[in-house]
Design a protein around this motif. Sequence first.
Motif, PDB file in Angstrom:
ATOM      1  N   UNK A  64       0.834  -1.207   0.000  1.00  0.00           N
ATOM      2  CA  UNK A  64       0.000   0.000   0.000  1.00  0.00           C
ATOM      3  C   UNK A  64       0.866   1.254   0.000  1.00  0.00           C
ATOM      4  N   UNK A  65       2.024   1.148   0.691  1.00  0.00           N
ATOM      5  CA  UNK A  65       2.958   2.303   0.704  1.00  0.00           C
ATOM      6  C   UNK A  65       3.436   2.586  -0.714  1.00  0.00           C
ATOM      7  N   UNK A  66       3.706   1.512  -1.464  1.00  0.00           N
ATOM      8  CA  UNK A  66       4.180   1.689  -2.834  1.00  0.00           C
ATOM      9  C   UNK A  66       3.049   2.065  -3.780  1.00  0.00           C
ATOM     10  N   UNK A  67       1.815   1.510  -3.493  1.00  0.00           N
ATOM     11  CA  UNK A  67       0.677   1.802  -4.368  1.00  0.00           C
ATOM     12  C   UNK A  67      -0.609   1.772  -3.546  1.00  0.00           C
ATOM     13  N   UNK A  68      -1.121   2.954  -3.141  1.00  0.00           N
ATOM     14  CA  UNK A  68      -2.335   3.036  -2.318  1.00  0.00           C
ATOM     15  C   UNK A  68      -3.578   2.466  -3.009  1.00  0.00           C
ATOM     16  N   UNK A  69      -3.491   2.163  -4.285  1.00  0.00           N
ATOM     17  CA  UNK A  69      -4.650   1.610  -5.006  1.00  0.00           C
ATOM     18  C   UNK A  69      -4.524   0.113  -5.230  1.00  0.00           C
ATOM     19  N   UNK A  70      -3.621  -0.504  -4.548  1.00  0.00           N
ATOM     20  CA  UNK A  70      -3.378  -1.948  -4.732  1.00  0.00           C
ATOM     21  C   UNK A  70      -4.402  -2.724  -3.897  1.00  0.00           C
ATOM     22  N   UNK A  71      -5.516  -3.145  -4.523  1.00  0.00           N
ATOM     23  CA  UNK A  71      -6.681  -3.698  -3.811  1.00  0.00           C
ATOM     24  C   UNK A  71      -6.388  -5.018  -3.107  1.00  0.00           C
ATOM     25  N   UNK A  72      -5.456  -5.837  -3.699  1.00  0.00           N
ATOM     26  CA  UNK A  72      -5.211  -7.149  -3.096  1.00  0.00           C
ATOM     27  C   UNK A  72      -4.571  -7.030  -1.709  1.00  0.00           C
ATOM     28  N   UNK A  73      -3.763  -5.999  -1.545  1.00  0.00           N
ATOM     29  CA  UNK A  73      -3.150  -5.794  -0.238  1.00  0.00           C
ATOM     30  C   UNK A  73      -4.192  -5.418   0.799  1.00  0.00           C
ATOM     31  N   UNK A  74      -5.142  -4.555   0.412  1.00  0.00           N
ATOM     32  CA  UNK A  74      -6.225  -4.202   1.342  1.00  0.00           C
ATOM     33  C   UNK A  74      -7.048  -5.448   1.716  1.00  0.00           C
ATOM     34  N   UNK A  75      -7.340  -6.254   0.717  1.00  0.00           N
ATOM     35  CA  UNK A  75      -8.117  -7.464   0.971  1.00  0.00           C
ATOM     36  C   UNK A  75      -7.404  -8.381   1.955  1.00  0.00           C
ATOM     37  N   UNK A  76      -6.100  -8.591   1.726  1.00  0.00           N
ATOM     38  CA  UNK A  76      -5.344  -9.498   2.588  1.00  0.00           C
ATOM     39  C   UNK A  76      -5.114  -8.925   3.970  1.00  0.00           C
ATOM     40  N   UNK A  77      -5.049  -7.601   4.069  1.00  0.00           N
ATOM     41  CA  UNK A  77      -5.004  -6.981   5.394  1.00  0.00           C
ATOM     42  C   UNK A  77      -6.318  -7.240   6.134  1.00  0.00           C
ATOM     43  N   UNK A  78      -7.430  -7.139   5.397  1.00  0.00           N
ATOM     44  CA  UNK A  78      -8.724  -7.472   6.005  1.00  0.00           C
ATOM     45  C   UNK A  78      -8.749  -8.902   6.513  1.00  0.00           C
ATOM     46  N   UNK A  79      -8.170  -9.800   5.727  1.00  0.00           N
ATOM     47  CA  UNK A  79      -8.114 -11.198   6.127  1.00  0.00           C
ATOM     48  C   UNK A  79      -7.214 -11.377   7.342  1.00  0.00           C
ATOM     49  N   UNK A  80      -6.105 -10.618   7.379  1.00  0.00           N
ATOM     50  CA  UNK A  80      -5.142 -10.726   8.490  1.00  0.00           C
ATOM     51  C   UNK A  80      -5.762 -10.258   9.801  1.00  0.00           C
ATOM     52  N   UNK A  81      -6.583  -9.219   9.735  1.00  0.00           N
ATOM     53  CA  UNK A  81      -7.176  -8.653  10.953  1.00  0.00           C
ATOM     54  C   UNK A  81      -8.528  -9.292  11.303  1.00  0.00           C
ATOM     55  N   UNK A  82      -9.024 -10.232  10.514  1.00  0.00           N
ATOM     56  CA  UNK A  82     -10.376 -10.785  10.723  1.00  0.00           C
ATOM     57  C   UNK A  82     -10.527 -11.512  12.052  1.00  0.00           C
ATOM     58  N   UNK A  83      -9.401 -11.941  12.623  1.00  0.00           N
ATOM     59  CA  UNK A  83      -9.456 -12.649  13.899  1.00  0.00           C
ATOM     60  C   UNK A  83      -9.112 -11.740  15.063  1.00  0.00           C
ATOM     61  N   UNK A  84      -8.165 -10.797  14.844  1.00  0.00           N
ATOM     62  CA  UNK A  84      -7.669  -9.999  15.969  1.00  0.00           C
ATOM     63  C   UNK A  84      -8.351  -8.640  16.098  1.00  0.00           C
ATOM     64  N   UNK A  85      -8.916  -8.122  14.992  1.00  0.00           N
ATOM     65  CA  UNK A  85      -9.533  -6.798  15.057  1.00  0.00           C
ATOM     66  C   UNK A  85     -10.590  -6.706  13.943  1.00  0.00           C
ATOM     67  N   UNK A  86     -11.811  -7.020  14.288  1.00  0.00           N
ATOM     68  CA  UNK A  86     -12.890  -7.087  13.297  1.00  0.00           C
ATOM     69  C   UNK A  86     -13.121  -5.741  12.632  1.00  0.00           C
TER      70      UNK A  86
END
Length: 989
Positions: A64-86
């Motif tokens: 995201x730092x390199x490309x704020x429009x990179x949707x896959x990174x946002x998606x995977x961040x959502x997946x990463x936080x799905x257990x620890x921070x809904x």
Amino acid sequence: MTIATDFFQEANTLQSTNPEKAIELYKQSIEADPTFLDAYNGLGNILLNAGKREEAIKQYEKCIELNPEYKWAYFNLGLSYSIIDIDKSVEYYNKAIEIDPVYVDAYLALGNIYLGKGLIEEAKANYEKCLEIDPNLSIAYFNLGLLLNKAEPENAKTNYEKAIALDPNRVDSYLGLGNIYFDKNDFSKAREQYLKCIELDANYDLAYFNVGLTYENRDNSKAKYYYEKTISINSSFTYALNGLGNIYLEEGNLEEAIVKYEKCIEIDPNFIYAYHNLGLSFEKKDTDKAIAYYEKALLIDPSYPHSYFGLGKIFQEDYKFEEARLKYEKCIEYSPDSYLAYYNIYVIISQTNNEELVTDFVKLVEEKKSAYGYWALGNLYNYFIKDFDKSLHYYNKSRELKEMKEILLDISNHYDATSNLEKAIEILDEAISQDKENVYTLHNKANYLFKKGEYDKARKLCDDALQKYEDKLESDKTFSKDPSNYLYVGGIYFEVLGEYEKAIKLFTKGLKQDETHLGLLLALNKVYAVQSGIMINPDVSLYWKRNANLKTAEKVLKKPFVTAQDQLTMTELYFTEEKYEKAKELINNFLKTGKESAPWYNLKGQLHLIKDEFKEAVWAFKTAIKLEPHNLSLTLNLGNAYLRNKDYFDADNIFKKILKRDPNNVDALIGLGESIMQRSSDEPDEAMLESAENYFKDAVRLGKSGAGSKRLDLHAPKSANKERVYKDIKLSDIYYALGYIKTKQYEDFKVGIKSAYLNDSLNYFIKACECDPENHKALAAKSKVEKYVNTNKETNRLESFGAVLVIAMAFILFVGSQYFFYFGTKSNDQYILNDNAVDYLESILSDVENEIKDIDKLKGIKFEDKNTLVEALKSMAGTDFIQNNSGLIDSIDLKVSTDEKVDLLPAGYYVLISFGSIVFMIAGLYLPKILKLKVGVIELEKNQPTEMNSISLIGILSPEKSTSTEVMSISSIGIQKIQSGQLASVNIP
């Protein structure tokens, strides 16, 4: 760049087979090109899969730092936080969607998160968005099916079917579809879907387990097979081990059940079901251990309601009501719809009679706003406190929540208690339309139809209910565990059908579930008591069986707390066993509490009748009727009390009042017949006797046809070759009463040994003896009538022929006199001495020595024949003269013919003969009556008034809820997995 791509492509191929080498290659790709976003994303994915969440997040953030429009990174961040921070997870998924509004995986992942949080509408909206973007997305249909599984099962079913249509190899779709059918109790269809799962995956342990669930409590041998098959595939499948334990517990094999539950704990020390079921296993064996296991379950999960309930039940059975109540309240705290917890609090309040607890219970229910809580509160006011306005208020609150079908049964009972049978039946019809398989609603509707007088419909409905009862007892293990169900179905066999052996068998089965169930003990002894009364040569063992049941029932009275209902049942049992002093003690103890109760006053009235205290009995029954004015049984008892006290006018009014409401009430017809018959025996009145006879005949007609309030021929004698021969006492008594009436009619109003009344009398006494060969009154009456007829045979002959002969002869005389008077005349051809005859006599007799003197005195006299004339001459001339001159006299032609006619029967004789013949005909008609005065009367014993009515087994006040907990299995079938989106990655060709 080419080098970076090469490293990246090679890393992708090694992700699953050699993740360590893949990580190294992703890093080399990044070293070759520090701006290669896909390499950072791929490295994050493999780190996340390896459980290195923090390191993975750093890689996605670098993207995201390199490309704020990179949707896959946002998606995977959502997946990463799905257990620890809904919240963060939702934020990242929404950012991915913001970049790509048709990003299906992001919508799918969001739907899963919302579903996990219980936000059904939000989850549904996201799944539907997925399908809007891609109508062929099988996983979206599947997840929608899971989402709607409980709330909208039909929609869930449709979505599962669509998922299967798009992807016939998706095993979980068949599993979900099977779950829908299972929740609908359509176990065969559910099993069909689970078996399809097994066809697709022969090692699908969850499918085998669910097939086992479809058989549990229905065919435990097959359930056991599939649970064992599940364990053979997955030896650590605790749910299957738990299921096996449940089966062993059901079979009474506690040792093997405990082994299975302990194995579950060995595999998973936090497997709460096993701790709970161990507590259940030790409840009757070792309550201390049971308590310890329940408490261990609560250590694992302090919010687990079932173990609180288990503890409450142990405390309640140990009469520690306060501790029990607190545990039930904890159960309700975590499970607001735990109907058994509410029910048992209601039971505790009814046992302890604590008004403060009522207030606390109301507060608890109002706080939870549970349909089951309002239901229990309605029961409290309806059946215990008897405040019908409040009971209806709480029932309606429960009904408004639309969560409890059973509420309609109790609402109908409320209307029954307030004498509104029409409304009660209307409510039950609504319940039946919602659930045609609910046997309790059918049973109670039959009960209300009986009360309403629609007996044909009621008996038909009893037949329907009976069939459903037997089916459920056969197929539903939970239903068959409830002892009250055996009471209900046995009651139909006993009271409606008169099939005693079947009733005994069912009551005995129920007692195997609970040997101290007072309702069953009472019912069983009632059957034994009736059998003893109607059986020719009754089984001696019945006495010992009844005594044993009484001893068992008396154990209940020794408990520290005994409910009023148990005391009432026990009192009835004492009445059945003729232990009247003990019954009196219980009645007086209850009435000392100041509580008014119709059943108790009913028993008090019957106790007074037994002691011939008729006025006191009338008072008791009147008091009971004030409390339950709609109860016809109480009204009948009042009428019978009046009858026994010889208050015939009051008795008549009561019975007529009943017949106005229920024209087919057999008991009222019998009562009215007896009242009139008793009264007419003091002052003979033909019209009254005929009226009493008609009431008895109507009672027999209705009682034998089944159209009346009771059947009178349930116990008709069997043929002599049967092992047991029964007598029908009630029908025998009615026939005796009819015979008594016909005898009175014969004695007082009709005459003649061959009177039809006497024949009818004898026939009725014969029928009475056939119905009850031991009816001594009928046997004596039959013998007296037969003896009376046989000892008056001469009178019988006179009666048969004398009257006919007298009437016939008088009639012939009467007819003859009429004929001869009106039609009988003859010509006047007579013997007469005219002038010529006299001169001739004088001339031919002139030479006779002693001449007839004064012969002219005979001139003009008419003689019927010559002999008469000769006799007249003899009187004048002397006998010797006439004899000496007989030839001379004979030569004289004295016959004179005239045209004059004369009557054969003069008027005087006609009147005398006609009047006399009429008098003799009348005398002939009354000859039997005249003879009757000389043959006397037949002395018969009067009939006794009908018996009292006690509490019927028919009808269910409220389906008794079992106070035992269920063995804990999996509450929803299988482990339903929501399939989430995969890690988002990009493969560069």
